[in-house]
Design an enzyme around this catalytic site. Sequence first.
Site, short mmCIF file in Angstrom:
data_model
loop_
_atom_site.label_atom_id
_atom_site.label_comp_id
_atom_site.label_asym_id
_atom_site.label_seq_id
_atom_site.Cartn_x
_atom_site.Cartn_y
_atom_site.Cartn_z
N SER A 21 8.92 6.54 -14.36
CA SER A 21 7.25 6.00 -12.96
C SER A 21 7.19 4.64 -13.63
CB SER A 21 6.78 7.24 -12.55
OG SER A 21 4.97 6.36 -13.20
N ASP A 80 10.01 4.08 -2.22
CA ASP A 80 9.51 3.80 -1.61
C ASP A 80 10.31 3.41 -0.09
OD1 ASP A 80 7.54 3.73 -3.15
OD2 ASP A 80 7.05 1.64 -3.78
N ARG A 114 -4.97 11.43 -5.22
CA ARG A 114 -3.85 11.10 -5.93
C ARG A 114 -3.60 11.51 -7.65
NH1 ARG A 114 -0.83 5.95 -3.91
NH2 ARG A 114 0.93 6.79 -5.46
N ARG A 170 1.32 -7.47 -10.91
CA ARG A 170 1.73 -7.62 -12.21
C ARG A 170 1.28 -9.16 -12.37
NH1 ARG A 170 4.47 -3.66 -10.41
NH2 ARG A 170 5.23 -1.84 -12.39
N GLY A 204 -2.18 2.95 -5.77
CA GLY A 204 -1.73 3.15 -7.10
C GLY A 204 -2.13 2.48 -8.16
N LYS A 255 5.39 -6.51 -3.47
CA LYS A 255 3.57 -5.31 -4.04
C LYS A 255 4.07 -5.48 -5.45
CE LYS A 255 2.64 -1.71 -2.55
NZ LYS A 255 2.34 -0.51 -3.26
N SER A 256 4.97 -4.99 -6.16
CA SER A 256 4.71 -4.74 -8.08
C SER A 256 4.35 -5.74 -8.49
CB SER A 256 6.47 -4.27 -8.05
OG SER A 256 5.85 -2.41 -7.27
N LYS A 307 2.85 10.34 -2.71
CA LYS A 307 2.30 9.47 -2.25
C LYS A 307 1.42 8.54 -1.89
CE LYS A 307 6.09 7.23 -4.42
NZ LYS A 307 6.07 6.35 -5.71
C1 S3P Z 1 5.46 0.81 -8.46
C2 S3P Z 1 6.32 2.00 -8.48
C3 S3P Z 1 6.79 2.85 -7.88
C4 S3P Z 1 6.54 2.88 -6.88
C5 S3P Z 1 4.97 1.92 -5.81
C6 S3P Z 1 4.36 1.06 -6.84
C7 S3P Z 1 5.04 0.41 -9.08
O1 S3P Z 1 4.94 4.47 -7.89
O2 S3P Z 1 6.51 3.85 -5.46
O3 S3P Z 1 5.43 2.30 -4.38
O4 S3P Z 1 4.05 -1.03 -8.62
O5 S3P Z 1 5.04 -0.25 -10.26
P1 S3P Z 1 5.59 5.06 -9.00
O6 S3P Z 1 6.22 4.66 -10.51
O7 S3P Z 1 4.55 5.81 -9.33
O8 S3P Z 1 6.93 5.74 -9.07
#
Ligand code: S3P
Length: 450
Positions: free
Chosen positions: A187, A337, A142, A45, A113, A40-41, A364
Amino acid sequence: MPISDSLVTVEITEYQHSLSINRPASGLSLQGRVRVPGDKSISHRALMLGAIAQGETQIQGLLLGEDPRSTASCFRAMGAEISELNTELVRVQGIGLGKLKEPVDMLNAGNSGTTMRLMLGLLASHPDRLFVMTGDSSLRSRPMSRVVKPLQQMGAQIWGRQGGSLAPLAIQGQILKPIHYHSPIASAQVKSCILLAALMAEGQTTVTEPALSRDHSERMLKAFGAELSLEPETHSVTITGPAQLSGQKVVVPGDISSAAFWLVAGAIVPGSELLIENVGINPTRTGVLQALSMMGADIQLENQRDVTGESVADLRVRSGSLKGCTIAGDLIPQLIDEIPILAVAAVFAQGKTVIRDAAELRVKESDRITVMATQLNRLGARVTELSDGLEITGGMPLCGTDVDSHADHRIAMSLAIAALNATGTTTIHGAEAAAISYPDFIATLQRVCG
Ligand code: S3P
């Protein structure tokens, strides 16, 4: 209308999907190979950098969950051409740095988020344009001040509810100046937001974090051509703006956060063996492997390789007995996560597991500390809520009942895995939330239980 076989039943109403897991009295074991969806991350990006780079970006293995769909629709609304989302090949025609158009309507980040926080950095640095961002009820509750504050130090103009800390947010783009930001929390969303804002700021911007968070932004920004330097001892990254980004080919590995459900399922359901293929094992994400190894899980990494700047492996898990452990400190950002599913592993481990330094879980998609404690206790577990974590006494027998995901994808899937070892029937309300990060989760569950 129920879709059912003997083990897994999905009841779909107008508002909710309820997933019922009817564990046979004779027990079950999980067998087979699983391919988890794209990370997902990395998917977010790849879409974002593709949209702001010069030229075409090609993405293979994109996650087709709701969250990356939100990112794609926001960038389409600002002029980026993104082909239909699929796992084979998504083409993004980059419009170039600083060229995002003022959207004619609010940008909706849905439940994501990452979409909202990373995009805020980009939008804040687009002078002469006004953007308004919102999200679903979870995202609107959030905290956004963690990114709004450093952006304001760079000269951003952002307004929102409660002094700019809650969405909807209005952003009047500005020319930003570089800063050195010492983040109070580890974070990746905060770090990435500032790095994206700094792409157009003239000079060097540095982000220092208290512990290392996931580094996908750093890796991908470098691959797209940004000038970036790392100082691992102080957990600092420096970017020099203005950057030149050009479109790339990105192959998205499977998401270790999704693989974690099968790692724990394979470990706790007696007689199981699963091979989870093509999983990203970036060292800033493998805390779950360390935690499961401390618990004594039998997990092997096979066929390790490198794919467009990220390490990948197949993970083989065999069931066995687990023991409690302590999960805390700098390990937390590397498995943040995965804590809900690690809590499930702890319920089936002998002895006590203590999870600390994880207060971030309270902000979260749901308050994951309270929700996991209450829902696992409903099933008969012994879980105590701590201000910054959980204390779990393992080995209590679980008995199926009704539980609730609180519209949180990782809670829905964690409870489904817990249900595999609970006697009788467990019904998980709000199971549709799984589609945020793992649209095929229920189908895969049916297959491996087959
Ligand atoms: C993420 C960072 C994490 C993670 C989120 C995805 C990201 O959050 O919990 O599911 O893709 O950068 P935080 O950076 O707030 O810890």
